[in-house]
Design an enzyme around this catalytic site. Structure first.
Site, PDB file in Angstrom:
ATOM      1  N   PHE A 112      34.484  31.540  23.672  1.00  0.00           N
ATOM      2  CA  PHE A 112      34.223  30.133  23.341  1.00  0.00           C
ATOM      3  C   PHE A 112      34.926  29.180  24.287  1.00  0.00           C
ATOM      4  O   PHE A 112      34.514  28.017  24.445  1.00  0.00           O
ATOM      5  CB  PHE A 112      34.620  29.847  21.887  1.00  0.00           C
ATOM      6  N   LYS A 113      35.978  29.638  24.966  1.00  0.00           N
ATOM      7  CA  LYS A 113      36.706  28.754  25.872  1.00  0.00           C
ATOM      8  C   LYS A 113      35.807  28.237  27.005  1.00  0.00           C
ATOM      9  O   LYS A 113      36.072  27.181  27.586  1.00  0.00           O
ATOM     10  CB  LYS A 113      37.912  29.489  26.465  1.00  0.00           C
TER      11      LYS A 113
END
Length: 469
Positions: A112-113
């Site tokens: 998700f980063k």
């Protein structure tokens, strides 16, 4: 839109200024002077937007010093379908009943980063080019921030990345993603210690204002407000896809380590997004769950920070928690400063008098998951849905089940793809997770990393030799 410090000691600054600064000069974190509000009519007008254009609409409320045509170009460059495996950028993946995954792991590093880092890679280069400046990014990672930042910033003009990681505490895949990069502007430093100790070094060097200025230090950890703002976008995206009419409520469950991901949900809710609950899920390192249950914040030392099978959450001191406390105490910078001074002195602070407000005013509830829970959840999800999830997402799914309510969609934020944690997947389902074809053989590539003791002086010396000035 201008920004102030959670500790009250910074003159208001524009978005581009805090983008390059990281920590505020007083040791606090940058927050907006006031949150922008999105009314129901505006929210409804966004239903048909592509992700890149929704990102422009949300981020234009925070980056008001960047001309609209430039910002739109940056969001479209960051969120182009070629960089993500899904044409939607962030797909919804149905689970049981009203529960679904918000698919945040379709980017280049499978975590998700990437959702924020792809934007940061564009906006850093843009602002530095406008100013004719250089920047040395100093960060710490427990697993996914490092690779997402490095992939977004590799080869970018005017930027060098120095990323600290806890030696031996990330998965083999996570290490390979970072350490196999050979770009001249990427520097990996593995320190003997835990993530919290690596993060302490980052804060110590960033807090030395003379050194910070001389070395032109910046940050990509979620202490950088631009990370938080870019993550706010996918809460709006998820709500728009899980609802069909104005005012419908949605709950979000977020596997949480450094509190940045769920803080973005808190910001979205504060902007007017109809969020019923923000469900915080932790692993065995449950300092945050303990706070939302008791009102007492008592971070643990390195010796009591467990190495778990959801390693990106092996954190006991959550940097972004200060931003929530700032809201909790009425945005009183002096009170925040006093609470953190108390924590340094006694190891804790007590806000149990405010506990009734956690859910009623802010929507926060919390739960925890253990190793056997995540194995059971990975196995059950695979057997019932044919969907393989990673250990951190499994922590979220397990905790989310306790807070599902009739008629209210529950979106669990997917944090990474299972290929990054194949050993745990093997334990859960009896075979390793499949690796995307483009990443096959990653772990066999040559790796470049500096291993050193967890000592700020050693990192300082390395920066002085290798920084881009």
């Amino acid at each position: 839109m201008n920004y102030i410090s959670t500790r009250g000691g910074m003159a208001p600054q524009a978005f581009s200024d805090i983008l390059l600064e990281g920590l505020a000069p007083d040791g606090g974190l940058a927050v907006p002077e006031e949150l922008p509000r999105i009314d129901a009519a505006t929210l409804e007008s966004w239903r048909s937007l592509a992700y890149a254009d929704l990102a422009f609409e949300v981020l234009s409320r925070f980056a008001s010093d960047i001309p609209a045509e430039d910002l739109r170009r940056l969001t479209r460059a960051a969120y182009q379908p070629g960089s993500f495996k899904s044409a939607d950028i962030v797909p919804l993946k149905p689970l049981d009943g009203s529960m679904a995954l918000l698919g945040l792991s379709e980017g280049p590093t499978l975590a998700f980063k990437d959702m924020a880092m792809q934007f940061l890679g564009q906006v850093f280069e843009y602002v530095l080019s406008k100013r004719g400046a250089t920047l040395n990014i100093l960060g710490a990672t427990s697993g996914d921030t490092g690779s997402a930042a490095e992939y977004a910033l590799r080869g970018k003009k005017g930027v060098a990345v120095f990323m600290l990681s806890p030696h031996g505490r990330m998965s083999a895949f996570q290490r390979a993603q970072m350490y196999s990069l050979q770009d001249e502007n990427i520097h990996n430093i593995a320190v003997h210690g835990v993530f919290d100790e690596a993060q302490d070094i980052v804060k110590a060097l960033a807090g030395d204002l003379d050194f910070k200025s001389r070395m032109r230090l910046g940050a990509v950890n979620s202490i950088n407000w631009a990370r938080i703002a870019a993550q706010v976008v996918y809460y709006f995206w998820g709500w728009l896809r899980a609802t069909s009419k104005p005012g419908q409520q949605v709950s979000f469950t977020v596997p949480s380590g450094n509190f940045g991901n769920i803080l973005s949900g808190h910001i979205a809710r504060g902007m007017g997004l109809p969020v019923r609950r923000l469900v915080l899920a932790t692993n065995e390192n449950n300092v945050l769950e303990e706070f939302f249950r008791t009102g007492i914040y008592s971070p643990r030392g390195p010796e009591h920070t467990f190495a778990t099978s959801s390693p990106s959450m092996d954190i006991s001191r959550a940097s972004n928690f200060e931003r929530f406390v700032h809201d909790l105490v009425g945005r009183d910078g002096n009170r925040v400063k006093a609470l953190w001074a108390e924590m340094v002195k006694t190891g804790r602070f007590d806000l149990s008098a405010e506990r009734s407000r956690f859910e009623s005013e802010f929507g926060f509830v919390a739960g925890k998951s253990r190793h056997e829970d995540r194995l059971d959840t990975i196995r059950a999800t695979f057997e019932s849905r044919g969907l393989l999830i990673d250990p951190h997402t499994a922590d979220g799914v397990k905790v989310a089940a306790q807070f599902v309510e009739p008629g209210i969609p529950m979106l669990v934020l997917e944090t990474a793809l299972p290929a990054k944690f194949s050993e745990t997947i093997q334990q859960a389902i009896g075979r390793p997770a499949p690796v995307p074809a483009e990443l096959a053989g990653l772990e066999a590539l040559p790796q470049r990393v500096q291993v050193m003791d967890c000592d700020a002086a050693l990192v300082r010396a390395y920066l002085e030799t290798h920084a881009k000035l």
